[in-house]
Design a protein around this motif. Structure first.
Motif, PDB file in Angstrom:
ATOM      1  N   ARG A 137      27.095  48.540  21.993  1.00  0.00           N
ATOM      2  CA  ARG A 137      28.605  48.336  22.542  1.00  0.00           C
ATOM      3  C   ARG A 137      28.600  48.012  23.942  1.00  0.00           C
ATOM      4  NH1 ARG A 137      31.983  51.761  19.687  1.00  0.00           N
ATOM      5  NH2 ARG A 137      33.639  51.449  21.260  1.00  0.00           N
ATOM      6  N   LEU A 138      29.810  46.972  24.310  1.00  0.00           N
ATOM      7  CA  LEU A 138      30.102  46.705  25.698  1.00  0.00           C
ATOM      8  C   LEU A 138      30.592  47.707  26.537  1.00  0.00           C
ATOM      9  CD1 LEU A 138      31.997  43.562  24.579  1.00  0.00           C
ATOM     10  CD2 LEU A 138      29.683  43.504  25.397  1.00  0.00           C
ATOM     11  N   SER A 139      29.835  47.720  27.772  1.00  0.00           N
ATOM     12  CA  SER A 139      30.205  48.787  28.581  1.00  0.00           C
ATOM     13  C   SER A 139      30.908  48.166  29.862  1.00  0.00           C
ATOM     14  CB  SER A 139      28.825  49.396  29.109  1.00  0.00           C
ATOM     15  OG  SER A 139      28.313  48.640  30.241  1.00  0.00           O
ATOM     16  N   LEU A 140      31.400  49.085  30.816  1.00  0.00           N
ATOM     17  CA  LEU A 140      32.133  48.730  32.044  1.00  0.00           C
ATOM     18  C   LEU A 140      31.012  48.590  33.121  1.00  0.00           C
ATOM     19  CD1 LEU A 140      35.649  50.218  32.110  1.00  0.00           C
ATOM     20  CD2 LEU A 140      35.183  47.926  32.118  1.00  0.00           C
ATOM     21  N   LYS A 141      29.900  48.456  32.773  1.00  0.00           N
ATOM     22  CA  LYS A 141      28.978  48.103  33.776  1.00  0.00           C
ATOM     23  C   LYS A 141      28.731  46.681  34.082  1.00  0.00           C
ATOM     24  CE  LYS A 141      25.850  52.102  32.934  1.00  0.00           C
ATOM     25  NZ  LYS A 141      25.357  52.368  31.464  1.00  0.00           N
ATOM     26  N   LEU A 142      28.203  46.360  35.288  1.00  0.00           N
ATOM     27  CA  LEU A 142      27.969  44.852  35.544  1.00  0.00           C
ATOM     28  C   LEU A 142      27.396  44.313  34.604  1.00  0.00           C
ATOM     29  CD1 LEU A 142      28.059  44.585  39.712  1.00  0.00           C
ATOM     30  CD2 LEU A 142      29.710  44.256  38.147  1.00  0.00           C
ATOM     31  N   GLY A 143      27.534  43.102  33.984  1.00  0.00           N
ATOM     32  CA  GLY A 143      26.795  42.426  32.984  1.00  0.00           C
ATOM     33  C   GLY A 143      25.114  41.942  33.439  1.00  0.00           C
ATOM     34  N   ARG A 198      33.095  40.763  35.636  1.00  0.00           N
ATOM     35  CA  ARG A 198      31.886  40.626  35.822  1.00  0.00           C
ATOM     36  C   ARG A 198      31.156  41.969  35.066  1.00  0.00           C
ATOM     37  NH1 ARG A 198      30.118  41.350  41.571  1.00  0.00           N
ATOM     38  NH2 ARG A 198      28.071  40.867  40.749  1.00  0.00           N
ATOM     39  N   THR A 199      32.015  42.743  34.710  1.00  0.00           N
ATOM     40  CA  THR A 199      31.300  43.860  33.467  1.00  0.00           C
ATOM     41  C   THR A 199      31.059  43.167  32.225  1.00  0.00           C
ATOM     42  OG1 THR A 199      33.416  44.403  32.665  1.00  0.00           O
ATOM     43  CG2 THR A 199      32.791  45.693  34.684  1.00  0.00           C
ATOM     44  N   GLU A 200      30.407  43.823  31.393  1.00  0.00           N
ATOM     45  CA  GLU A 200      30.059  43.470  30.056  1.00  0.00           C
ATOM     46  C   GLU A 200      31.331  43.119  29.391  1.00  0.00           C
ATOM     47  OE1 GLU A 200      25.778  45.773  29.662  1.00  0.00           O
ATOM     48  OE2 GLU A 200      27.491  46.468  28.267  1.00  0.00           O
ATOM     49  N   LEU A 201      32.223  43.777  29.426  1.00  0.00           N
ATOM     50  CA  LEU A 201      33.371  43.956  28.720  1.00  0.00           C
ATOM     51  C   LEU A 201      34.400  42.686  29.395  1.00  0.00           C
ATOM     52  CD1 LEU A 201      34.943  45.364  26.381  1.00  0.00           C
ATOM     53  CD2 LEU A 201      36.505  46.520  28.139  1.00  0.00           C
ATOM     54  N   LYS A 217      23.770  42.000  24.195  1.00  0.00           N
ATOM     55  CA  LYS A 217      24.590  43.312  23.759  1.00  0.00           C
ATOM     56  C   LYS A 217      25.068  42.890  22.221  1.00  0.00           C
ATOM     57  CE  LYS A 217      25.762  45.960  25.986  1.00  0.00           C
ATOM     58  NZ  LYS A 217      24.992  47.146  26.313  1.00  0.00           N
ATOM     59  N   TRP A 224      35.746  42.565  39.914  1.00  0.00           N
ATOM     60  CA  TRP A 224      34.778  43.239  39.289  1.00  0.00           C
ATOM     61  C   TRP A 224      34.889  43.322  37.624  1.00  0.00           C
ATOM     62  CZ3 TRP A 224      36.048  47.830  36.659  1.00  0.00           C
ATOM     63  CH2 TRP A 224      35.222  48.482  36.075  1.00  0.00           C
ATOM     64  N   LEU A 259      32.966  39.854  30.538  1.00  0.00           N
ATOM     65  CA  LEU A 259      32.388  38.723  30.231  1.00  0.00           C
ATOM     66  C   LEU A 259      32.559  38.392  28.880  1.00  0.00           C
ATOM     67  CD1 LEU A 259      28.863  39.266  31.596  1.00  0.00           C
ATOM     68  CD2 LEU A 259      30.519  37.606  32.662  1.00  0.00           C
ATOM     69  N   LEU A 299      25.621  38.489  27.084  1.00  0.00           N
ATOM     70  CA  LEU A 299      26.368  38.699  25.657  1.00  0.00           C
ATOM     71  C   LEU A 299      25.663  38.399  24.466  1.00  0.00           C
ATOM     72  CD1 LEU A 299      29.386  36.389  26.807  1.00  0.00           C
ATOM     73  CD2 LEU A 299      29.312  38.658  26.630  1.00  0.00           C
ATOM     74  N   LEU A 336      28.095  37.002  18.181  1.00  0.00           N
ATOM     75  CA  LEU A 336      27.599  37.991  18.940  1.00  0.00           C
ATOM     76  C   LEU A 336      27.961  39.599  18.876  1.00  0.00           C
ATOM     77  CD1 LEU A 336      26.778  35.791  22.198  1.00  0.00           C
ATOM     78  CD2 LEU A 336      25.170  36.417  20.281  1.00  0.00           C
TER      79      LEU A 336
END
Ligand SMILES: Nc1ncnc2c1ncn2[C@@H]1O[C@H](COP(=O)(O)OP(=O)(O)O)[C@@H](O)[C@H]1O
Ligand SMILES: [Mg+2]
Lengths: 299, 265
Positions: free
Chosen positions: B112-118, A153-156, B108, A150, A158, B105, A173
């Motif tokens: 800020r990068l979050s902990l949500k699915l990309g 797959r999050t933004e962090l 964003k 999981w 990735l 990416l 980026l």
């Protein structure tokens, strides 16, 4: 042949598999050859054991051990990103320092936990078919695997993957790759220390030398996993790592039963990793039997 | 929009290899301006772009973007203002990740990068729409690894990534130089389309003098770390490649041998 070594092998495969997942995060995802592992694994064992013999709740002790592992990874990350020491050397430095720290923490070279309340004792309810430990490890490992899948797959997550793939791109980026490296090393060593803490409780003792060569075992698991499950999907790759870890244990146990000298284990493991990593070069030697379609795929 | 003041960059300071790559460069770009940059190899064009992007600190001078003094910001801290496309198509994307993941990416870049699915279905729609402008069919390949794409496709994707979140300044450094002529032309067309669509402020380095005069609305020429020519408007409209070369040698007070500037055919 007596097959009752299979369940213990699976149990070991699962509990060491947590360490292998950590190794996967650094070596495969972050592309960082992190040798902190040989120090953070016994660190996990040392912290957990010391706390347990001092009367701490084993759950709390295991959690704190993991946090210490995170800190060890963070230190390696800081050495590398802030002091510009190479990745390999940063890990070796932390690992070396940890040897002394682990001895200090433990006060002696080993601590027995056989007569202590251990984490499994809190999960007696899992006693299905009399296999409470197997079930406990299985559940723990599945939860961790799903969490890792999981997270990646999050933004962090990735951004972490991209840091291992193309630093220049991900910096352009807006991502601080130093922070990502520190984060990845922290998570990885947290898992490794968690594995160390659980192994200590599983085998009933912790030893300051129990980390020697652990990185190679982790790598072996990752490589066996990659060979078993060929997929570029992370979900499959992490499953492969766990399978790799279990198979590694089964092979080792079988070898021991066939009277392999336990002292030769590390040699065997190293040879296995050399074969796997050096495979592509061996194939280039044009030895007919080593040739496969694989070699021709990418130029 | 972009202000470079007295920019000095010296490489290998204090060694035999000391090299002044930028000599007190002043440059100001208005919002919506499209500047092309030409100059011989080693003139300092890439160094100019790299300092704007913050890849290394300046020895002297300052840079501000949209009124924000970014002189002391490292590259990743300026990324919310700047986006860029590199010469090497492999550098702008992550090969082991899918098209959609790369685009997440890029999306964003300034937040800020979050902990949500990309990836979610709303974003997938957004990505498909953004990719469809390319006319390369990439919108149907969101789940494909970028490593499977050709150089031209990757460069096209990088352009979409660079403009997905509108940047204050877009930096292009010979971004078609590594491509075959046909693909290069295609990428130039896409570049034009995107710049026009989003009304971007652009700094584009090119080795192609034709392209330099054809695209954009202002051209500068650099040599030995200095801006030796800066033309726009009528003066630029009348400018020819020969004129450009002549101006160059006059500005330098020296004859220009043909190999000083690489003329693309
Ligand atoms: N990272 C670097 N380290 C040392 N010297 C550099 C570096 N980048 C560029 N240079 C030097 O600075 C000068 C300008 O280079 P560059 O900006 O790449 O030129 P251009 O893009 O106009 O061809 C050249 O002499 C080059 O060798
Ligand atoms: Mg250049």
């Amino acid at each position: 042949m007596n097959l009752n070594f299979i369940v213990p092998s699976i149990e070991q495969g699962l509990v060491y598999g947590i360490m292998a997942l950590g190794v996967y995060l650094t070596f495969k995802i972050l592309d960082f050859p992190d040798l902190t592992v040989d120090g953070s694994f016994p660190l996990g064992g040392a912290v957990a054991a010391k706390m347990i013999v001092s009367g701490a709740n084993p759950l709390v002790a295991t959690l704190v051990a993991s946090i210490f592992g995170v800190l060890a990874g963070v230190i390696t990350g800081l050495l590398h990103t802030k002091l510009k020491i190479t990745g390999l050397l940063s890990g070796i430095l932390t690992m070396t320092a940890l040897y002394s720290i682990n001895l200090r923490l433990m006060g002696r070279a080993n601590i027995s936990l056989l007569n202590e309340v251990r984490i499994f004792d809190h999960f007696r309810g899992l006693n299905i078919f009399g296999r409470d430990r197997l079930i406990f490890f299985l559940i723990t490992v599945i939860i961790l695997k799903v969490l890792i899948d999981w997270f990646l797959r999050t933004e962090l997550g990735l951004a972490l993957i991209a840091t291992g793939d193309n630093k220049k791109m991900i910096r352009s980026l807006g991502v601080n790759t130093d922070l990502m490296t520190i984060l990845g090393l922290g998570l990885s060593n947290g898992l490794v220390a968690l594995s160390g803490a659980l192994v200590a409780q599983y085998q009933g003792f912790t030893d300051v030398g129990m980390g020697i060569g652990i990185i190679i075992i982790g790598l072996a698991s990752v490589i066996i996993g990659e060979t078993l499950i060929r997929s570029d999907k992370i979900w499959w790759a992490t499953l492969g790592v766990l399978f790799g870890s279990v198979i590694y244990r089964l092979v080792i146990m079988t070898a021991l039963r066939l009277n392999l000298n336990p002292n030769d284990l590390k040699l065997m493991t190293a040879l296995l990793v050399i074969l796997a990593l050096g495979g592509p070069e061996l194939k280039k030697l044009n030895l007919g039997i080593f040739r496969s379609k694989e070699g021709e795929v990418d130029a | 929009m972009l202000k470079v003041k007295g920019a000095l960059k010296v490489f290998n300071k204090g060694t035999i290899n000391q090299n002044v790559a930028l000599r007190n460069v002043d440059l100001e770009l208005k919002s919506g301006e499209f500047l092309t940059v030409v100059g011989s190899n080693g003139a300092g064009k890439s160094t100019l772009l790299n300092t704007v992007a913050g890849n290394f600190p300046l020895d002297k001078g300052s840079i501000s973007i949209d009124g924000i003094d970014v002189t002391s910001f490292p590259d990743y801290k300026r990324a919310n203002l700047i986006s860029r496309v590199f010469q090497d198509p492999l550098q702008g994307t992550a090969a082991s990740m899918t098209i959609a993941e790369n685009l997440v990416l890029a999306l964003k870049r300034s937040s800020r990068l979050s902990l949500k699915l990309g990836i979610n279905s709303k974003r997938e729609e957004e990505f498909k729409e953004a990719l469809s402008i390319l006319g390369l069919g990439l919108e149907d390949r969101l789940g494909d690894k970028v490593g499977l794409l050709s150089g031209g496709q990757r460069q096209a994707l990088t352009l979409v990534m660079a403009t997905l979140e509108k940047p204050k300044v877009l930096l292009l450094d010979e971004h078609t130089a590594a491509l075959d002529p046909k693909t290069a032309k295609n990428i130039v067309d896409i570049t034009k389309k995107l710049i026009k669509e989003y009304n971007l402020t652009v700094l584009m380095v090119t080795h192609d003098l034709n392209q330099a005069l054809d695209l954009g609305d202002r051209t500068i020429m650099m040599d030995k770390g200095e801006i030796v020519l800066d033309i726009s408007g009528k003066e630029r409209e009348k400018m020819t490649i020969e004129g450009l070369l002549e101006q160059f040698s006059r500005a330098r007070g020296s004859r220009l041998s043909n190999d000083r500037i690489l003329l693309a055919q």
